[in-house]
Design a protein around this motif. Sequence first.
Motif, mmCIF file in Angstrom:
data_model
loop_
_atom_site.group_PDB
_atom_site.id
_atom_site.type_symbol
_atom_site.label_atom_id
_atom_site.label_comp_id
_atom_site.label_asym_id
_atom_site.label_seq_id
_atom_site.Cartn_x
_atom_site.Cartn_y
_atom_site.Cartn_z
ATOM 1 N N LYS A 163 0.650 -1.229 -0.080
ATOM 2 C CA LYS A 163 0.299 -0.058 0.361
ATOM 3 C C LYS A 163 0.534 1.414 0.254
ATOM 4 C CE LYS A 163 -3.726 2.610 2.149
ATOM 5 N NZ LYS A 163 -4.002 2.173 4.367
ATOM 6 N N ILE A 164 1.760 1.210 0.806
ATOM 7 C CA ILE A 164 2.773 2.147 0.454
ATOM 8 C C ILE A 164 3.688 2.609 -0.556
ATOM 9 C CG2 ILE A 164 5.328 3.193 2.036
ATOM 10 C CD1 ILE A 164 2.369 3.936 3.532
ATOM 11 N N ILE A 165 4.185 1.577 -1.055
ATOM 12 C CA ILE A 165 5.241 1.521 -2.107
ATOM 13 C C ILE A 165 4.362 1.899 -2.904
ATOM 14 C CG2 ILE A 165 7.424 0.289 -3.306
ATOM 15 C CD1 ILE A 165 7.925 -0.712 -0.593
ATOM 16 N N ALA A 166 3.995 0.728 -3.801
ATOM 17 C CA ALA A 166 3.414 0.366 -5.299
ATOM 18 C C ALA A 166 2.472 2.202 -5.663
ATOM 19 C CB ALA A 166 1.728 -0.738 -5.161
ATOM 20 N N PRO A 167 2.141 2.882 -5.212
ATOM 21 C CA PRO A 167 1.784 3.776 -5.722
ATOM 22 C C PRO A 167 3.271 4.598 -6.098
ATOM 23 C CG PRO A 167 0.168 3.909 -3.856
ATOM 24 C CD PRO A 167 1.232 2.797 -3.969
ATOM 25 N N GLU A 168 4.058 4.698 -5.429
ATOM 26 C CA GLU A 168 4.616 5.709 -6.184
ATOM 27 C C GLU A 168 5.977 5.130 -7.596
ATOM 28 O OE1 GLU A 168 7.935 8.448 -5.918
ATOM 29 O OE2 GLU A 168 6.757 7.887 -5.058
ATOM 30 N N PHE A 169 5.246 3.986 -8.029
ATOM 31 C CA PHE A 169 5.279 3.314 -9.232
ATOM 32 C C PHE A 169 4.470 3.691 -10.838
ATOM 33 C CE2 PHE A 169 8.491 1.125 -6.006
ATOM 34 C CZ PHE A 169 9.462 1.537 -7.460
ATOM 35 N N PHE A 170 2.797 3.990 -10.111
ATOM 36 C CA PHE A 170 1.785 3.908 -10.730
ATOM 37 C C PHE A 170 2.259 4.754 -11.988
ATOM 38 C CE2 PHE A 170 -1.480 3.437 -7.102
ATOM 39 C CZ PHE A 170 -1.591 2.492 -7.370
ATOM 40 N N PRO A 171 2.003 4.433 -13.135
ATOM 41 C CA PRO A 171 1.507 5.362 -14.424
ATOM 42 C C PRO A 171 2.164 6.418 -14.426
ATOM 43 C CG PRO A 171 0.454 3.036 -14.940
ATOM 44 C CD PRO A 171 0.619 3.038 -13.164
ATOM 45 N N ASP A 172 1.239 7.348 -13.664
ATOM 46 C CA ASP A 172 1.443 8.532 -13.802
ATOM 47 C C ASP A 172 2.452 9.011 -12.642
ATOM 48 O OD1 ASP A 172 -1.199 8.785 -15.049
ATOM 49 O OD2 ASP A 172 -2.532 9.811 -13.296
ATOM 50 N N ARG A 173 2.894 8.201 -11.434
ATOM 51 C CA ARG A 173 4.202 8.991 -11.117
ATOM 52 C C ARG A 173 4.978 8.806 -11.678
ATOM 53 N NH1 ARG A 173 5.083 11.576 -7.216
ATOM 54 N NH2 ARG A 173 6.538 10.937 -6.415
ATOM 55 N N VAL A 174 5.249 7.852 -12.664
ATOM 56 C CA VAL A 174 6.556 6.998 -13.322
ATOM 57 C C VAL A 174 7.021 8.097 -14.527
ATOM 58 C CG1 VAL A 174 6.778 5.466 -14.843
ATOM 59 C CG2 VAL A 174 6.190 4.894 -12.945
ATOM 60 N N ASP A 333 -1.940 -2.402 10.223
ATOM 61 C CA ASP A 333 -3.173 -3.219 9.146
ATOM 62 C C ASP A 333 -3.917 -1.827 8.999
ATOM 63 O OD1 ASP A 333 -4.700 -4.105 10.858
ATOM 64 O OD2 ASP A 333 -4.120 -5.827 11.336
ATOM 65 N N HIS A 334 -4.913 -2.892 8.496
ATOM 66 C CA HIS A 334 -5.948 -1.922 8.299
ATOM 67 C C HIS A 334 -6.963 -1.945 9.625
ATOM 68 C CE1 HIS A 334 -7.443 -6.480 7.191
ATOM 69 N NE2 HIS A 334 -8.751 -5.500 7.867
ATOM 70 N N ASN A 335 -6.765 -2.690 9.993
ATOM 71 C CA ASN A 335 -7.040 -2.780 11.497
ATOM 72 C C ASN A 335 -6.698 -1.807 12.651
ATOM 73 O OD1 ASN A 335 -9.934 -4.019 10.505
ATOM 74 N ND2 ASN A 335 -8.762 -6.014 11.033
ATOM 75 N N GLY A 336 -5.986 -1.463 12.020
ATOM 76 C CA GLY A 336 -5.085 -0.325 13.179
ATOM 77 C C GLY A 336 -4.285 -1.468 13.849
ATOM 78 N N ASN A 337 -3.741 -2.659 13.893
ATOM 79 C CA ASN A 337 -3.382 -3.182 14.819
ATOM 80 C C ASN A 337 -1.697 -3.388 14.132
ATOM 81 O OD1 ASN A 337 -5.953 -4.442 16.038
ATOM 82 N ND2 ASN A 337 -5.904 -5.924 14.620
ATOM 83 N N SER A 338 -0.820 -2.735 15.133
ATOM 84 C CA SER A 338 0.263 -3.296 15.546
ATOM 85 C C SER A 338 0.748 -4.162 14.647
ATOM 86 C CB SER A 338 1.323 -2.971 16.292
ATOM 87 O OG SER A 338 2.987 -3.348 16.305
ATOM 88 N N LEU A 339 2.253 -4.221 13.371
ATOM 89 C CA LEU A 339 2.593 -5.386 12.805
ATOM 90 C C LEU A 339 3.936 -5.845 13.164
ATOM 91 C CD1 LEU A 339 1.802 -3.688 9.497
ATOM 92 C CD2 LEU A 339 0.672 -5.798 10.571
ATOM 93 N N ASN A 340 3.996 -5.155 14.566
ATOM 94 C CA ASN A 340 5.918 -5.667 15.017
ATOM 95 C C ASN A 340 6.512 -5.664 14.438
ATOM 96 O OD1 ASN A 340 3.512 -6.831 18.061
ATOM 97 N ND2 ASN A 340 2.969 -8.121 16.931
ATOM 98 N N PHE A 341 6.868 -4.333 13.478
ATOM 99 C CA PHE A 341 7.254 -4.321 12.845
ATOM 100 C C PHE A 341 8.069 -2.820 13.443
ATOM 101 C CE2 PHE A 341 9.494 -4.117 8.350
ATOM 102 C CZ PHE A 341 10.154 -5.421 8.536
ATOM 103 N N SER A 342 9.644 -3.265 13.341
ATOM 104 C CA SER A 342 10.296 -1.436 13.686
ATOM 105 C C SER A 342 10.425 -0.712 12.985
ATOM 106 C CB SER A 342 11.218 -1.069 14.391
ATOM 107 O OG SER A 342 12.982 -2.360 13.630
ATOM 108 N N ARG A 343 10.158 0.453 13.424
ATOM 109 C CA ARG A 343 10.314 1.931 11.622
ATOM 110 C C ARG A 343 11.661 2.063 11.226
ATOM 111 N NH1 ARG A 343 10.541 7.415 14.291
ATOM 112 N NH2 ARG A 343 12.653 7.005 15.029
ATOM 113 N N ASP A 344 12.703 1.391 12.156
ATOM 114 C CA ASP A 344 13.639 0.899 11.661
ATOM 115 C C ASP A 344 13.991 0.122 10.223
ATOM 116 O OD1 ASP A 344 14.872 3.424 13.056
ATOM 117 O OD2 ASP A 344 16.108 2.171 13.687
#
Length: 547
Positions: A163-174, A333-344
């Motif tokens: 969800k975060i990365i894919a929009p950067e590679f949409f045709p309009d962005r490319v 996730d989409h429910n707001g639950n933490s994914l236990n993945f650090s920012r770094d």
Amino acid sequence: MEDEVDLKVKLILAVALGGSVVLLVWLYNVMVVKTHRLRLKLQNQGIRGPSPSFLLGNIPDMRRIQTQAQSLQKDDYSSIAHDWLSTLLPYFGKWRNEYGPVFMYSTGNIQILCITDVEMVKEMSLHTSLSLGKPSYLSKDRGPLLGKGILSSSGPLWAHQRKIIAPEFFPDRVKGMVNLMAEATTSLLRSWESRIEREGGVVADITVDEDLRSLSADIISKTSFGSSYSKGEEIFSKLQTLQKVMSKGIIGIPALRYLSLYIRQSQTLHSNILKFSVSYERYLPTKNNKEVRKLEKQIDTMILELGKQRMEGQHQEQDLLQLIVEGANSCSDHNGNSLNFSRDRFIIDNCKNIYFAGHETTAITASWSLMLLAAHPDWQAQARAEVLETCKGSLPNADSLKRMKMLTMVIQETLRLYPPAIFVIREALEDINIKGILVPKGMNIQIPIPVLHQSPELWGPDASKFNPERFVNGVLGACKAPQAYMPFGLGPRICAGQHFAMTELKVVLSLLLSRFSFSLSPEYHHSPAFRLVVQPEHGVCLQVRRV
């Protein structure tokens, strides 16, 4: 005192013996019981395959079949044949003939359901559930390179990253990146012109794949790292070194590592090494592992430094790095639950993934494209004429790229004959029904892309020939089952950067064709090799002339 020493010795021996028993029981459960259960569930549904050996599975069979195929192969480097699968990975054809289009095999404790049935591939392409993910060994055994980034993660974590990365590679962005791509490529044009001048002003023999790797790194750096390009270039250089160092050792040896290592250096792999618990080999203090950890630490530090600059507002480019940094601050996730993945770790792993996915594969495809155009001067002339007519002396832009139909056909045919990835690989994270077959949880699913890309039943009798004309009406008109064309993968996990890759290939090839003509050098030896991607073993050496 002696009694006390004897007691301590006995205790140590008892603990050691107990630990050995526990280890043996664990190994037996993992290597025998668990794998047998998985295979039995498929056997009861009529799925067959070669019988695996203890510990090594079907690896000895794969080695034997490939050795036989190589012994029959003529070392005629002057001819260019594209049906490389029959000699590079011949066991797929053999097992498909023996057991049908759907069969299973084993690489150690990894059980694989191999699918070449186009109807099952169609159904997989429509499967949107998160219960089909990437194999767990990717994030473990390729951890220093991939971590748990978008390429190797599964479930809600993958969905968030996509969800975060894919929009950067949409045709309009490319579209907005075309100028940066062209700018980077013009530097290569000047370099090759200087090379021709130094070698007499007429023609120069150039190994193009090395220069195209550098160009691809330049492009992904400028488009993804913005003003931090110089630091991005340093990160890419160290990641490339890390990739080479990891290829020297046996770091986990998942299915792809087994294949790659046995093809390249099987003579150095003895069974006594493989019988060691490879899941823990990467933790041993070997020289190779120490170098991997050193490089990993350096790369992680540099990436975090870039991320810190963005978080502190030192740079405000709305590029991919900025999106990754912002996405790391909302890792749920989409429910707001933490994914236990650090920012770094989110920042580090995804920056590494962008390099791995967007650098090597595009450069290799550009190299194969130039080789094929050099071998087919008629197609090269047609593609060049189209580029000159479309651009009219200007640099390519988003509109002119759309009109390059001939060049698009050439790239599509190159991707068919030499796809960037050789397999689509998934793991059943739950029991999954695919076209009437219940695939048990824990089973790896593998689609060998070249088998489908060169199937005469799907593409016609010239399936192993270079014929871009087949794509004149697009993929739908080229293949009886368009889902069988999957150079960028399939389904929800299709490559997020496919539009970026196609645009980069068009920009690079159009500029090179507008300035140079290409023919095969006498030094070129056509020998595709499997190095996680299919690449030219001896490089692509071409004679380059000014147009």
